[in-house]
Design a protein around this motif. Structure first.
Motif, mmCIF file in Angstrom:
data_model
loop_
_atom_site.group_PDB
_atom_site.id
_atom_site.type_symbol
_atom_site.label_atom_id
_atom_site.label_comp_id
_atom_site.label_asym_id
_atom_site.label_seq_id
_atom_site.Cartn_x
_atom_site.Cartn_y
_atom_site.Cartn_z
ATOM 1 N N LYS A 108 0.827 -1.203 0.000
ATOM 2 C CA LYS A 108 0.000 0.000 0.000
ATOM 3 C C LYS A 108 0.865 1.259 0.000
ATOM 4 O O LYS A 108 0.556 2.239 -0.675
ATOM 5 C CB LYS A 108 -0.923 -0.014 1.225
ATOM 6 N N TYR A 109 1.955 1.213 0.783
ATOM 7 C CA TYR A 109 2.838 2.381 0.843
ATOM 8 C C TYR A 109 3.455 2.672 -0.524
ATOM 9 O O TYR A 109 3.466 3.823 -0.985
ATOM 10 C CB TYR A 109 3.937 2.149 1.875
ATOM 11 N N GLN A 110 3.983 1.644 -1.196
ATOM 12 C CA GLN A 110 4.579 1.856 -2.507
ATOM 13 C C GLN A 110 3.547 2.350 -3.509
ATOM 14 O O GLN A 110 3.855 3.190 -4.363
ATOM 15 C CB GLN A 110 5.224 0.573 -3.026
ATOM 16 N N PHE A 111 2.309 1.845 -3.386
ATOM 17 C CA PHE A 111 1.258 2.300 -4.305
ATOM 18 C C PHE A 111 0.991 3.790 -4.123
ATOM 19 O O PHE A 111 0.870 4.540 -5.106
ATOM 20 C CB PHE A 111 -0.028 1.508 -4.082
ATOM 21 N N LEU A 112 0.879 4.238 -2.884
ATOM 22 C CA LEU A 112 0.604 5.656 -2.631
ATOM 23 C C LEU A 112 1.740 6.540 -3.132
ATOM 24 O O LEU A 112 1.505 7.587 -3.753
ATOM 25 C CB LEU A 112 0.374 5.878 -1.133
ATOM 26 N N GLN A 113 2.979 6.131 -2.885
ATOM 27 C CA GLN A 113 4.119 6.904 -3.361
ATOM 28 C C GLN A 113 4.202 6.878 -4.884
ATOM 29 O O GLN A 113 4.474 7.896 -5.529
ATOM 30 C CB GLN A 113 5.408 6.350 -2.753
ATOM 31 N N PHE A 114 3.936 5.716 -5.470
ATOM 32 C CA PHE A 114 3.968 5.586 -6.919
ATOM 33 C C PHE A 114 2.919 6.483 -7.576
ATOM 34 O O PHE A 114 3.189 7.124 -8.607
ATOM 35 C CB PHE A 114 3.741 4.133 -7.319
ATOM 36 N N PHE A 115 1.745 6.562 -6.976
ATOM 37 C CA PHE A 115 0.695 7.427 -7.521
ATOM 38 C C PHE A 115 1.159 8.885 -7.538
ATOM 39 O O PHE A 115 0.929 9.608 -8.523
ATOM 40 C CB PHE A 115 -0.582 7.290 -6.685
ATOM 41 N N LEU A 116 1.814 9.324 -6.479
ATOM 42 C CA LEU A 116 2.321 10.695 -6.425
ATOM 43 C C LEU A 116 3.413 10.917 -7.469
ATOM 44 O O LEU A 116 3.492 11.986 -8.092
ATOM 45 C CB LEU A 116 2.878 10.994 -5.033
ATOM 46 N N GLN A 117 4.242 9.921 -7.668
ATOM 47 C CA GLN A 117 5.373 10.053 -8.590
ATOM 48 C C GLN A 117 4.937 10.020 -10.049
ATOM 49 O O GLN A 117 5.456 10.771 -10.882
ATOM 50 C CB GLN A 117 6.379 8.929 -8.314
ATOM 51 N N VAL A 118 3.969 9.169 -10.376
ATOM 52 C CA VAL A 118 3.603 8.955 -11.770
ATOM 53 C C VAL A 118 2.800 10.127 -12.343
ATOM 54 O O VAL A 118 2.683 10.271 -13.566
ATOM 55 C CB VAL A 118 2.800 7.635 -11.919
ATOM 56 N N LEU A 119 2.263 10.998 -11.484
ATOM 57 C CA LEU A 119 1.565 12.182 -11.980
ATOM 58 C C LEU A 119 2.482 13.078 -12.807
ATOM 59 O O LEU A 119 2.025 13.815 -13.678
ATOM 60 C CB LEU A 119 0.977 12.978 -10.805
ATOM 61 N N SER A 120 3.780 12.999 -12.525
ATOM 62 C CA SER A 120 4.733 13.812 -13.283
ATOM 63 C C SER A 120 4.741 13.426 -14.757
ATOM 64 O O SER A 120 5.032 14.253 -15.622
ATOM 65 C CB SER A 120 6.131 13.671 -12.694
#
Length: 556
Positions: A19-31
């Motif tokens: 879940k943690y990696q998913f949340l961070q990945f979501f923030l990162q992939v918006l770029s």
């Protein structure tokens, strides 16, 4: 040391993708979404509509709904071999005696069927001023080039998160502000600055953050998702362009997508791998502990143990700071760097060459641009399933060779035909796939201490070719085949040279410069086909030059 087992033990506790990696990945992939929009926003904001000379007595406005009535205008404007009106010439009204000499247009009439306003219409960037429009896109790519050179190395020194967040903030400010600039040279400066922060700053840092956080088996899916979201940004360019016909408001809408990053300073975490390599082990452990709490795994983390181990390693090893120059210092790493640089260059020149040709294909330009983005998805979906089975090297080489052939074939097919459009779309699908793989491939080839620098250098080469692409397309004034053939030849050359890169599938990511130099020595496509080189799967390799793979950890 070949592998930092203490670091891998720490990162292994997080698991592959919780879940943690998913949340961070979501923030990162918006770029990736905003990078895709800004990269091709000029296709709509500075669109080049159909145009012809303004004829006194027949026209009363520079804007008119097409298509033109050829029979009513053929006495004033010459026609091409296919029966269409010339875009840049008219008969000289002062000529006498039946001498139908032609002159360049003094004013233009633009077809408003698809575009009501654009920078091209405002500044007449057509015919002998066409190069001025191409220069704007080139300047943007030079901005991305500059950002890749400067911000890639800066992120390796001050952190991925810091560069990401500041780039995102300036992306919002400049992305909105550029819409209100009325003067050409100031507009180019703003586009240059937007290129610096809009792709290299946020996009590359976001990608590297993802690669350094998720487990090895999830890097492929996450990396390809970045490319798919980038393609989604291209589709948004087309969608917003079809809905909003005022070029100023359209640019504001593009820029306001930067609001997606306003909370990142508080929500986005720094890379634990980067913190560890910088000697900030306590912060790295804190982030991993936070991730474990969010994942709900209940795995304890002994902070004192990991900090003490990091101090012991620091006492044993003299950790010199690594930078861009280290990529060229040793022979094996240097050859890999040059090979990857050409690969980025070739992928970019074909990708953007095909993308920028959307306005030249017949039909609704918004629909064509949308399909240009949509056609990438089948490629990405396929790669997700085959990349960890067939490997990075073979897929990259095959797709580049095939994409290069499509470019050359398309050059010799009549423009505007269904066959030509299909071949162009196929080429875009193939080259989008190889462009996606090279992101993953590059991140896995280079060590942690210079990974962001290596990605930045690759992006720099891609943006250099991207900057050249609009200028190369101007060569169609001499022969329409030249740009596509040139794109295809570059792709073929790079696709062949990729065969000399080592395979990274199921291999651990190198950490130090020494790892990067030793990794993959003697491993080429030709040596594997000849059976002379076998990948080591044991943690006790017979070849001392082979980097030691990671142990299999059940928790991962």
């Amino acid at each position: 040391m070949a592998v930092d087992y203490v670091l891998e033990d720490l990162m292994g506790k997080l698991g592959e993708f919780g879940k943690y990696q998913f949340l961070q990945f979501f923030l990162q992939v918006l770029s990736a979404l905003t990078a895709g929009m800004h990269m091709l926003s000029l296709v709509t904001v500075s669109a080049v509509p159909e145009h012809r000379c303004f004829i006194d007595g027949l026209d009363n406005s520079s804007l008119a709904l097409g298509p033109w009535n050829v029979s009513a205008l053929e006495h004033a404007i010459p026609t091409k071999a296919n029966g269409e009106l010339e875009s840049c010439l008219m008969y000289d009204p002062s000529s006498v005696g039946g001498n139908e000499s032609t002159i360049a247009c003094a004013q233009y009439v633009y077809d408003t069927t698809y575009y009501k306003t654009s920078r091209t219409i405002d500044w007449n960037f057509v015919c002998d001023r066409r190069w001025m429009g191409a220069i704007v896109q080139t300047v943007f790519m030079l901005g991305v080039f500059t950002g890749a050179v400067t911000l890639g190395g800066l992120a390796d020194k001050i952190g991925r998160k810091t560069v990401f967040c500041w780039s995102a903030l300036f992306q919002l400010i400049i992305g909105v502000g550029v819409a209100f600039i009325p003067e050409y040279f100031s507009f180019m400066v703003a586009r240059y600055l937007l290129g610096i922060v809009g792709s290299a700053g946020a996009y590359i840092c976001g990608f590297v953050l993802t690669m350094e956080l998720v487990g090895p088996t999830k890097r492929t899916v996450c990396g390809i998702t970045f490319q798919a979201v980038f393609a989604g940004g291209i589709m948004l360019v087309a969608g917003w362009g079809a809905l909003i016909h005022d070029r100023q408001l359209l640019q504001v809408i593009y820029g306001l997508h930067g609001c997606l990053f306003l909370g990142h300073w508080w929500l986005l975490d720094e890379s634990p791998r980067w913190l560890w390599m910088q000697g900030r082990a306590a912060e790295a452990v804190d982030i991993v502990a936070k991730g474990l709490r969010i994942n709900g795994s209940g795995i304890p983390v002994d902070k004192d143990y990991f900090v003490q181990k990091a101090k012991q390693q620091a006492a044993v090893e003299e950790k010199a700071s690594a930078g861009l120059s280290d990529l060229f210092r040793t022979p094996n790493l240097r050859m890999k760097t040059l090979n990857v640089c050409l690969c980025w260059f070739a992928n970019s020149i074909v990708y953007y060459g095909l993308s920028l040709s959307a306005g030249k294909l017949y039909g609704n330009p918004y629909l064509i641009l949308f399909i240009m983005g949509l056609v990438e998805f089948p490629s990405y979906i396929t790669i997700v399933f085959v990349l960890d089975r067939l490997g990075r090297r073979s897929i990259t080489s095959t797709l580049m060779l095939s994409g290069g052939l499509c470019c050359i074939i398309a050059a010799f097919i009549a423009q505007g035909s269904t066959t030509s459009t299909a071949v162009v779309m196929a080429g875009k699908l193939l080259i989008a796939g190889s462009f996606a793989v090279i992101y993953n491939y590059s991140a896995e080839l280079f060590p942690t201490v210079v990974r962001n620098s290596a990605m930045g250098l690759g992006s720099m080469c891609a943006r250099l070719s991207g900057a050249l692409t609009p200028l190369i397309t101007l060569l169609d004034s001499f022969d329409p085949k030249i740009p596509a053939v040139l794109f295809g030849v570059v792709a073929l050359a790079s696709g062949f040279w990729v065969m000399f890169l080592p395979e990274t599938m199921n291999q651990p990511m190198p950490e130090s410069i020494e790892d990067g130099e030793n990794f993959g020595k003697g491993d080429t496509w030709f040596s594997q086909c000849a059976g002379r080189k076998k990948r080591q799967n044991s943690i006790y390799p017979d070849d001392p030059e082979q980097m030691v793979p990671l142990k299999n950890i059940e928790s991962k």
